[in-house]
Design a protein around this motif. Structure first.
Motif, PDB file in Angstrom:
ATOM      1  N   GLU A   4       0.882  -1.285  -0.052  1.00 17.94           N
ATOM      2  CA  GLU A   4       0.004  -0.037  -0.002  1.00 17.94           C
ATOM      3  C   GLU A   4       0.840   1.257  -0.093  1.00 17.94           C
ATOM      4  O   GLU A   4       1.947   1.152   0.374  1.00 17.94           O
ATOM      5  N   HIS A  19      -7.997   6.224   2.666  1.00 18.42           N
ATOM      6  CA  HIS A  19      -7.181   5.103   2.566  1.00 18.42           C
ATOM      7  C   HIS A  19      -7.915   3.884   2.871  1.00 18.42           C
ATOM      8  O   HIS A  19      -7.379   2.875   2.518  1.00 18.42           O
ATOM      9  N   HIS A  23      -8.547  -0.030   0.576  1.00 18.23           N
ATOM     10  CA  HIS A  23      -8.182  -1.198   1.121  1.00 18.23           C
ATOM     11  C   HIS A  23      -9.543  -2.281   0.692  1.00 18.23           C
ATOM     12  O   HIS A  23      -9.104  -3.220   0.155  1.00 18.23           O
ATOM     13  N   CYS A 120       0.466  -3.220   5.791  1.00 17.27           N
ATOM     14  CA  CYS A 120       0.144  -1.847   5.524  1.00 17.27           C
ATOM     15  C   CYS A 120       0.615  -0.928   6.665  1.00 17.27           C
ATOM     16  O   CYS A 120       0.582  -1.393   7.698  1.00 17.27           O
ATOM     17  N   GLY A 122      -0.024   2.509   6.924  1.00 17.34           N
ATOM     18  CA  GLY A 122      -0.691   3.579   6.880  1.00 17.34           C
ATOM     19  C   GLY A 122      -1.604   3.826   8.135  1.00 17.34           C
ATOM     20  O   GLY A 122      -1.787   2.922   8.834  1.00 17.34           O
ATOM     21  N   HIS A 124      -5.528   4.273   9.530  1.00 17.11           N
ATOM     22  CA  HIS A 124      -6.836   3.711   8.947  1.00 17.11           C
ATOM     23  C   HIS A 124      -8.010   4.230   9.848  1.00 17.11           C
ATOM     24  O   HIS A 124      -7.691   4.603  11.099  1.00 17.11           O
TER      25      HIS A 124
HETATM   26 ZN   LIG Z   1      -3.506   0.845   4.722  1.00 22.10          ZN
END
Ligand SMILES: [Zn+2]
Length: 154
Positions: A4, A19, A23, A120, A122, A124
């Protein structure tokens, strides 16, 4: 890993809902078209873009189905959870074939309920109820690549 994009929350346009929707969109595309997850995503608060490698144009009906399924998943109010697994533990859960060479020993696995799991780093949302309604703005297919743009509304 299903790589990602690396997103930094300090970035002005970073959007956890967008984001997280990415997914769900990725998993939906994988399930419907057996394609890889998007490798070239541009995720921003107002609108986002993802590219998928497909052998043929999915057509508007199938894409309407993708949109419907993404919203169906969002509307289930699934919890988004994070766990740290070794590569061995993660092997049965996510596709590890595309991990970069310098990846860490422990993988951060992000799950969207029982719908999606991927590695990932990131940020969320905690629950898909925070995402809102997913809408495709436009979808273009050319030369084996589908480019979709989408937005979220309340
Ligand atoms: Zn992510």
């Amino acid at each position: 890993m299903n790589q990602e994009p690396v997103l930094n929350e300090a970035k002005k346009d970073y959007s956890r809902p967008m984001h997280t929707a990415e997914h769900i969109l990725n998993q939906t595309m994988v399930r419907m078209f057996s394609c890889p997850r998007s490798k070239n995503a541009h995720i921003e608060r107002k609108k986002s873009k993802c590219d998928y490698l497909l052998t043929e144009d999915p057509g508007t009906e199938k894409l309407a189905e993708v949109e419907r399924i993404v919203n169906e998943v969002i509307d289930k109010h699934l919890p988004v959870t994070i766990e740290y697994l070794t590569h061995e533990e993660a092997a049965g859960i996510v596709d590890l074939s595309k991990l970069p060479d310098d990846v860490s020993e422990t993988l951060r696995i992000v799950r969207v309920g029982d719908y999606d799991a991927c590695a990932c780093i990131g940020d969320h949302v905690d629950n898909t109820s925070e995402i809102g309604h997913f809408t495709f703005l436009n979808c273009d297919y050319a030369d084996g690549r589908l480019r979709v743009r989408f937005k979220l509304t309340d």
